[in-house]
Every structure is written in structure tokens, then in C-alpha cells.
Design an enzyme around this catalytic site. Sequence first.
Site, PDB file in Angstrom:
ATOM      1  N   ASP A 120      14.314   9.725  -2.576  1.00  0.00           N
ATOM      2  CA  ASP A 120      15.520   9.590  -1.544  1.00  0.00           C
ATOM      3  C   ASP A 120      16.947   9.376  -2.589  1.00  0.00           C
ATOM      4  O   ASP A 120      16.803   8.790  -3.589  1.00  0.00           O
ATOM      5  CB  ASP A 120      15.588   8.456  -0.791  1.00  0.00           C
ATOM      6  N   TYR A 192       5.650   2.042  -8.894  1.00  0.00           N
ATOM      7  CA  TYR A 192       6.758   1.788  -8.318  1.00  0.00           C
ATOM      8  C   TYR A 192       7.251   0.400  -8.819  1.00  0.00           C
ATOM      9  O   TYR A 192       6.263  -0.462  -8.714  1.00  0.00           O
ATOM     10  CB  TYR A 192       7.161   2.010  -6.874  1.00  0.00           C
TER      11      TYR A 192
END
Length: 391
Positions: A120, A192
Site C-alpha cells: 500500500d 515483514y
Amino acid sequence: MSASNSSAAASNKRPCDPSLADPTPPAKLQRSSESLDPAAAGNPDGAAEGSEAAGVESEAMAVARNPRAQRYLVAVEYVGTRFSGSQQQPNQRTVVGVLEEAFHRFIGQPVSIFCSSRTDAGVHALSNVCHVDVERISKRKPGEVLTPHEPGVVKRAVNHFLQRNEGDIMVTDVRCVVPDFHARYKALERTYHYRLLSGHESTSVFEKNSAWHISEDLDIQAMKEACSVLVGHHDFSSFRAAGCQANSPMRTLDELTVTEVLPFMFFPSIIERSEMESSDGSLIYSRTPALESSGKESDCSCTNSGKSESENGKEFGARLRHRCFVVTARARSFLYHQVRLMVGLLKAVGTGNLTTADVERILNSKAVTAAPPMAPACGLYLANVKYDLSV
């Protein structure tokens, strides 16, 4: 055998570095990016069921249409706040759009970039991976196909054009792979990292878009206990944002940890310098007495800022230093916004607003409305996409 099939077969035998080819069948994984990965394995990108097979078939057709192209696996790093996400969007600056433009300038013809993980707007990448097919055509004799560029040439040339743009994205590695290698479907796992800064001092301008600033103190031990509840195979409906199109909320979270680390912008004081350097000038990592006496245990052996003389006898212009925490999440795939929702929960536990029992309750509720607000995008980093590149 037809002429087209013979040509395709020949192309399969000519990757520019055969030792880097991966002949293993593709691992059917969707883009497991927290930042924009609604899909489950077997249903990548949150598309309709069966779309993965269609996607693989489409890729095979693309190779058949141009058997002379070399497929490259390309690793890139970028500052997410400078892009409107990774995927192409009309009238928006995106990671894929900038990469395709750089490749176009390099080879003189358009290309299509396929990312392993979609991110995003605001989400950074230490290493996102994509693949691209490049046909090297002679500029002196149009139509003459030349030997594929070496990976190092591709890296240098594309970075040349990227740096002439905004300089907020860079190719960090390039490999030659076989024509059916797919950056998304071949990925084995994604990792992540999420950065949190804890402290009452306002955020430095250098850290504004690189971490989530939390003014309260964080209890790292409580956060660790919460992590242990979430690790494993669960129904993660409570950490699945609206709009997620995955067929199933079941996921296996292989790792979820919280670690205290040195602040990103760490400039040691005179006392810290004396504690961190060995006699030969090399760096020694050790926790400061101030940190240990604070009751806040670190998960690593590196020196944390603690309270230096700048804080106790504050010099004019000196900043109070934040404590820095990194949440690491590793899995084959993630639900849409799963990582940021989990970090939001861990933050609530760290500040004492929720307990470990609350974490179990929220997980078992299977409703995202039971979870605290998710963490902002600016602290999230796609750190690594793992492949089997062995022969």
C-alpha cells in the site's frame, strides 16, 4: 514438433546464468504482503477462485508469444511514502510504473513487471521482488535478437534511469531465471518488520515517515506474551480488514516477535562511545546499565540508548532519545492488513490497555471489530521474500 514449440524449447535452455535457474514446480502462493495481500494460497490477489491457474496459464502464454525473451528476477528497495502503492494505478506514481518506465528507457521497448508482494501507499520495502521479461534487440540492426544482458548490466542500467527520476527506489539484485519462474507463485515465505518509537519526545523529522511514534512506555515482556498467543495456525478473521477477498481466514504465522533495537538515527554520546568501542576501535554491543535498571528488558544484546547524560543533565538543543522496537512477522501468506492489525493489538498490550487474556479473546472472536485500530502504514517494511533458487 512445431517451429514455435522448438523455439520455445530452445529458449528454455538459454538462461543467461543456468546455475541460477530454478526447475522446481512453482509454489502456489499469493502476494502475501500485509499491506495489500488479501489472498490465500491458491487464490492470489484476492481474485475469483481458480484465478491462480488462469494467471499461470496467462504467464505461460506470454512466454510462448515471445520465446526469445530472458526472464529476470529483480529485487528492489523503496521509500513507500513516495509512492501510491506498488501496483499500477491511473494518474498515480507507483513502484511498478516507475520500474516499467526505467526498463523501457533501458531497452527501448515496453515491459510488464510482476511483483511478488503488493504494498500500500506508505509501506516501505527493504526487498520486494518482481520478475520481468526482456528481449534484447540490436539498435543497429532492428529485428536482430542479441544475447541477453548479464544481470549486473541490467542492475546498473535500470538504476541509472531510476536515479535520474526521484532516487527513492533502487534495484538491489538481479538474477536470470527460467521462463516459467514467477515472482509471486514461486515465493516460499515473506517477512515483514514494523518499527515503533516509544517516548514522550516528539518525532524527529528524519523519523517522521519511517516508524509509528507512541508517546507511552511499552512493556516488551507483555508484548512478547501476546505474540506467543498469535503464532501458529489460526483463524485470523479478527485480523482481516474489510475488503479482504481471501477464500479462507486460516493462516499459519511462523514467527511474530518483538525486539528492542538501537534507534535508527543513533548518534552515541561520549559515555556510550566509550562503552561501545573495544580497544581496537571495533563496535561492541552491550546494554547500558540505565536500560537494565529501568526494568525494561531488551530482547537483543545491542546497546540501547537508555538515559544518557544528555537526558539527565540535558544540554541545550539535545533531544531525548526514543526507545525503538521492531515487530517481525513471517509467514507464507497474510490476510489483508493482517500485520498492521496485529501490531495495533501488540501496541495496546504494550501500553497496558489490553492483556494477554484479551488477545486470546479477540483472536477467538473471529471479528475484526473486536481488534484495536491497526497501525499506520509508515512503520511497515517488506523485509524479505524467500525463494528456492537452487539448481
